[in-house]
Motif scaffolding. Sequence first.
Motif, PDB file in Angstrom:
ATOM      1  N   LYS A  34      -0.698  -7.409  -7.202  1.00  0.00           N
ATOM      2  CA  LYS A  34      -0.083  -7.716  -8.502  1.00  0.00           C
ATOM      3  C   LYS A  34       0.581  -6.502  -9.155  1.00  0.00           C
ATOM      4  O   LYS A  34       1.215  -6.644 -10.206  1.00  0.00           O
ATOM      5  N   ARG A  35       0.431  -5.357  -8.570  1.00  0.00           N
ATOM      6  CA  ARG A  35       1.058  -4.151  -9.136  1.00  0.00           C
ATOM      7  C   ARG A  35       2.495  -4.043  -8.629  1.00  0.00           C
ATOM      8  O   ARG A  35       2.756  -4.089  -7.423  1.00  0.00           O
ATOM      9  N   ASP A  36       3.407  -3.915  -9.568  1.00  0.00           N
ATOM     10  CA  ASP A  36       4.830  -3.955  -9.237  1.00  0.00           C
ATOM     11  C   ASP A  36       5.349  -2.570  -8.837  1.00  0.00           C
ATOM     12  O   ASP A  36       5.286  -1.618  -9.608  1.00  0.00           O
ATOM     13  N   THR A  37       5.837  -2.460  -7.610  1.00  0.00           N
ATOM     14  CA  THR A  37       6.568  -1.286  -7.138  1.00  0.00           C
ATOM     15  C   THR A  37       7.743  -1.805  -6.321  1.00  0.00           C
ATOM     16  O   THR A  37       7.748  -2.974  -5.905  1.00  0.00           O
ATOM     17  N   PRO A  38       8.733  -0.979  -6.088  1.00  0.00           N
ATOM     18  CA  PRO A  38       9.861  -1.437  -5.256  1.00  0.00           C
ATOM     19  C   PRO A  38       9.433  -1.876  -3.859  1.00  0.00           C
ATOM     20  O   PRO A  38      10.186  -2.587  -3.188  1.00  0.00           O
ATOM     21  N   TYR A  39       8.263  -1.454  -3.429  1.00  0.00           N
ATOM     22  CA  TYR A  39       7.790  -1.770  -2.078  1.00  0.00           C
ATOM     23  C   TYR A  39       6.845  -2.970  -2.045  1.00  0.00           C
ATOM     24  O   TYR A  39       6.309  -3.306  -0.993  1.00  0.00           O
ATOM     25  N   ASN A  40       6.657  -3.620  -3.183  1.00  0.00           N
ATOM     26  CA  ASN A  40       5.775  -4.790  -3.225  1.00  0.00           C
ATOM     27  C   ASN A  40       6.556  -6.009  -2.737  1.00  0.00           C
ATOM     28  O   ASN A  40       7.306  -6.643  -3.489  1.00  0.00           O
ATOM     29  N   THR A  41       6.385  -6.342  -1.470  1.00  0.00           N
ATOM     30  CA  THR A  41       7.134  -7.448  -0.876  1.00  0.00           C
ATOM     31  C   THR A  41       6.499  -8.805  -1.188  1.00  0.00           C
ATOM     32  O   THR A  41       6.990  -9.836  -0.711  1.00  0.00           O
ATOM     33  N   TYR A  42       5.421  -8.806  -1.990  1.00  0.00           N
ATOM     34  CA  TYR A  42       4.915 -10.065  -2.534  1.00  0.00           C
ATOM     35  C   TYR A  42       5.721 -10.433  -3.777  1.00  0.00           C
ATOM     36  O   TYR A  42       5.823 -11.609  -4.131  1.00  0.00           O
ATOM     37  N   MET A  43       6.299  -9.427  -4.427  1.00  0.00           N
ATOM     38  CA  MET A  43       7.067  -9.652  -5.649  1.00  0.00           C
ATOM     39  C   MET A  43       8.569  -9.665  -5.407  1.00  0.00           C
ATOM     40  O   MET A  43       9.302 -10.391  -6.087  1.00  0.00           O
ATOM     41  N   HIS A  44       9.034  -8.861  -4.469  1.00  0.00           N
ATOM     42  CA  HIS A  44      10.473  -8.686  -4.254  1.00  0.00           C
ATOM     43  C   HIS A  44      10.882  -9.224  -2.889  1.00  0.00           C
ATOM     44  O   HIS A  44      10.213  -8.979  -1.887  1.00  0.00           O
ATOM     45  N   ARG A  45      11.986  -9.941  -2.866  1.00  0.00           N
ATOM     46  CA  ARG A  45      12.482 -10.520  -1.625  1.00  0.00           C
ATOM     47  C   ARG A  45      13.182  -9.449  -0.778  1.00  0.00           C
ATOM     48  O   ARG A  45      13.665  -8.445  -1.278  1.00  0.00           O
ATOM     49  N   GLY A  46      13.277  -9.754   0.477  1.00  0.00           N
ATOM     50  CA  GLY A  46      13.995  -8.856   1.379  1.00  0.00           C
ATOM     51  C   GLY A  46      13.148  -7.677   1.825  1.00  0.00           C
ATOM     52  O   GLY A  46      11.953  -7.587   1.553  1.00  0.00           O
ATOM     53  N   MET A  89       0.830  -1.208   0.000  1.00  0.00           N
ATOM     54  CA  MET A  89       0.000   0.000   0.000  1.00  0.00           C
ATOM     55  C   MET A  89       0.866   1.260   0.000  1.00  0.00           C
ATOM     56  O   MET A  89       0.526   2.262  -0.642  1.00  0.00           O
ATOM     57  N   TYR A  90       1.987   1.220   0.715  1.00  0.00           N
ATOM     58  CA  TYR A  90       2.881   2.374   0.717  1.00  0.00           C
ATOM     59  C   TYR A  90       3.407   2.642  -0.698  1.00  0.00           C
ATOM     60  O   TYR A  90       3.440   3.794  -1.141  1.00  0.00           O
ATOM     61  N   GLY A  91       3.806   1.591  -1.386  1.00  0.00           N
ATOM     62  CA  GLY A  91       4.324   1.750  -2.740  1.00  0.00           C
ATOM     63  C   GLY A  91       3.294   2.307  -3.709  1.00  0.00           C
ATOM     64  O   GLY A  91       3.645   2.976  -4.691  1.00  0.00           O
ATOM     65  N   LEU A  92       2.017   2.091  -3.400  1.00  0.00           N
ATOM     66  CA  LEU A  92       0.931   2.595  -4.260  1.00  0.00           C
ATOM     67  C   LEU A  92       0.423   3.954  -3.792  1.00  0.00           C
ATOM     68  O   LEU A  92      -0.487   4.510  -4.413  1.00  0.00           O
ATOM     69  N   GLY A  93       0.988   4.454  -2.721  1.00  0.00           N
ATOM     70  CA  GLY A  93       0.518   5.737  -2.202  1.00  0.00           C
ATOM     71  C   GLY A  93      -0.840   5.637  -1.551  1.00  0.00           C
ATOM     72  O   GLY A  93      -1.569   6.631  -1.444  1.00  0.00           O
ATOM     73  N   LYS A  94      -1.185   4.452  -1.069  1.00  0.00           N
ATOM     74  CA  LYS A  94      -2.467   4.232  -0.418  1.00  0.00           C
ATOM     75  C   LYS A  94      -2.253   3.873   1.049  1.00  0.00           C
ATOM     76  O   LYS A  94      -1.127   3.684   1.492  1.00  0.00           O
ATOM     77  N   HIS A  95      -3.386   3.757   1.757  1.00  0.00           N
ATOM     78  CA  HIS A  95      -3.320   3.378   3.155  1.00  0.00           C
ATOM     79  C   HIS A  95      -4.082   2.086   3.385  1.00  0.00           C
ATOM     80  O   HIS A  95      -4.987   1.737   2.645  1.00  0.00           O
ATOM     81  N   GLY A  96      -3.688   1.411   4.443  1.00  0.00           N
ATOM     82  CA  GLY A  96      -4.375   0.183   4.793  1.00  0.00           C
ATOM     83  C   GLY A  96      -3.396  -0.951   5.010  1.00  0.00           C
ATOM     84  O   GLY A  96      -2.258  -0.912   4.552  1.00  0.00           O
TER      85      GLY A  96
END
Length: 383
Positions: free
Chosen positions: A310-322, A294-301
Motif C-alpha cells: 500500500k505504500r506508493d513509490t514509482p516502483y509499486n507495480t500494484y499501484m502503477h500500470r506498466g 521492495m526495490y522502491g522501498l529500499g528493501k529486499h525480498g
Amino acid sequence: MEGEAGDGGSPEEGSDAGELIAFTDDEEPEDDDARRARSRRTLLLLAGGGTAVLVAAGLAGALALVHPLMGPDDFQGQGAGSVVVEIPPGASAGQIAEVLARAGVVASARAFVGAVEQRGEEGNLRPGRYRLRRRMAAASALDLLLAPGSRIRRRVLIPEGLRGVETAARLAQGTGLPADQFTAIIAKPDGLGLPAYAKGAAEGFLFPATYDVERATTPRDLVRAMIRRFRHAAAHLDLEEGAKKIHLHPREVVIVASIAQAEGGRVDDYPKIARVIYNRLASGAKLEMDSTVMYGLGKHGIVASNAEIKRDTPYNTYMHRGLPPGPISNPGEAALRAALQPAKGDWYWFVTIDPEHRITKFTDKESEFVKLREELNKRLGQH
C-alpha cells in the motif's frame, strides 16, 4: 670454365666453376708482424665469369666463431628464487625488457627483445604484476610472462541480481578500495560508456562477472569495465535488434530482465517469468510484482506485506500500470536472453513456493495462484 686468378696463380685443372679457393704467397720468409699482416690480407677467389670477387678469407668460419660472442648477454635455464616485477600499461617490449634487466630477471634487455621478436609475441604482453625468477634465460622469462599463473592479481566476483548499492559494497570488499567512491561513481556514471538507452543511470548495466583488479586499478576503472562487459553481452545477444522484434525499447528489455533476475529462482524459470510479464502487459493488467515494491522501498525480498504493497513509490507495480521506471537489479546474460526470448505460454501468475530450494510454479488460473500463495505463506510462517 677456367678463369684468371690474378697475380696469385690460377685454379687447378678440373676445379668446378664457382669453387671458393684460398691462396697465399709464400715466396719470401716473413717475420711474425708480417705474417699477421698477411693473414689479414688472405683472400678467397670466386672463380667464374671471368671476374674475381674478393671476399675476406675464412669469412664463414669466422662468423661461426664470432657470432655467439657478438650476441646479447643471456642467462641459461629457468632461473632461481623469486622476484615480483610490474609491467606498466602501454609498455613496449623494449621497456619491459629494461624492467626485467633491472630486476635481474634477464641478463640483458637485448636478449629479451630478441626472444619476443623471434616468436612474434609483442602484442601478447600485458601490463600487471608478475612473479618471476632471477637469472632466467630470456626465452624462459617470456614464457612466464605469457603464463596466466605468473600474474599477481585480485579477482572480484559480482553475482547476478545485485543492486547498485550492493555492487558497490561487494567491489569495495573485494578490492579494499573505498566503498563511498564506488557508490558515488555508480550514482553519477558520466563518461563511463553507458549505452544511450540507459538514460544516464548505471542500475541494470553493471554486468555481473569476475573482474581482475591490478594494483593501479581505480574504482572508476572497475565500474567502466562492468559497463563495457554489459555492452559486450548486449552486442552478443543483439539486444537492440531483439528489442525491436518484441516491440520494446532496449531499456525496457533490461527492466524485464532485472525483474526476472530478482524474482527467478532458477535460470530455467527466467523465460517463463518474462512471459508472465509480457502477458500481463498485453492485457493491460498491473504487474503486481513484489520484487519491484521492495526495490522502491529500499528493501529486499520477493514477498511484500499488505502494508508495503500500500505504500506508493514509482516502483509499486500494484499501484502503477506498466513496467517500473528502471531496472531493479543488474541482470546477467541468461536473464537478458530470457527477456528477449520469452517462453511460450498463457501463464498469468507465478509464485516461488519454496524460496530455499528455488522452486517456482506458474499458472493461468487465479484460483490456483491463490492456493500457491497460501502454500508460500504457510512455508514462510513455519520459518
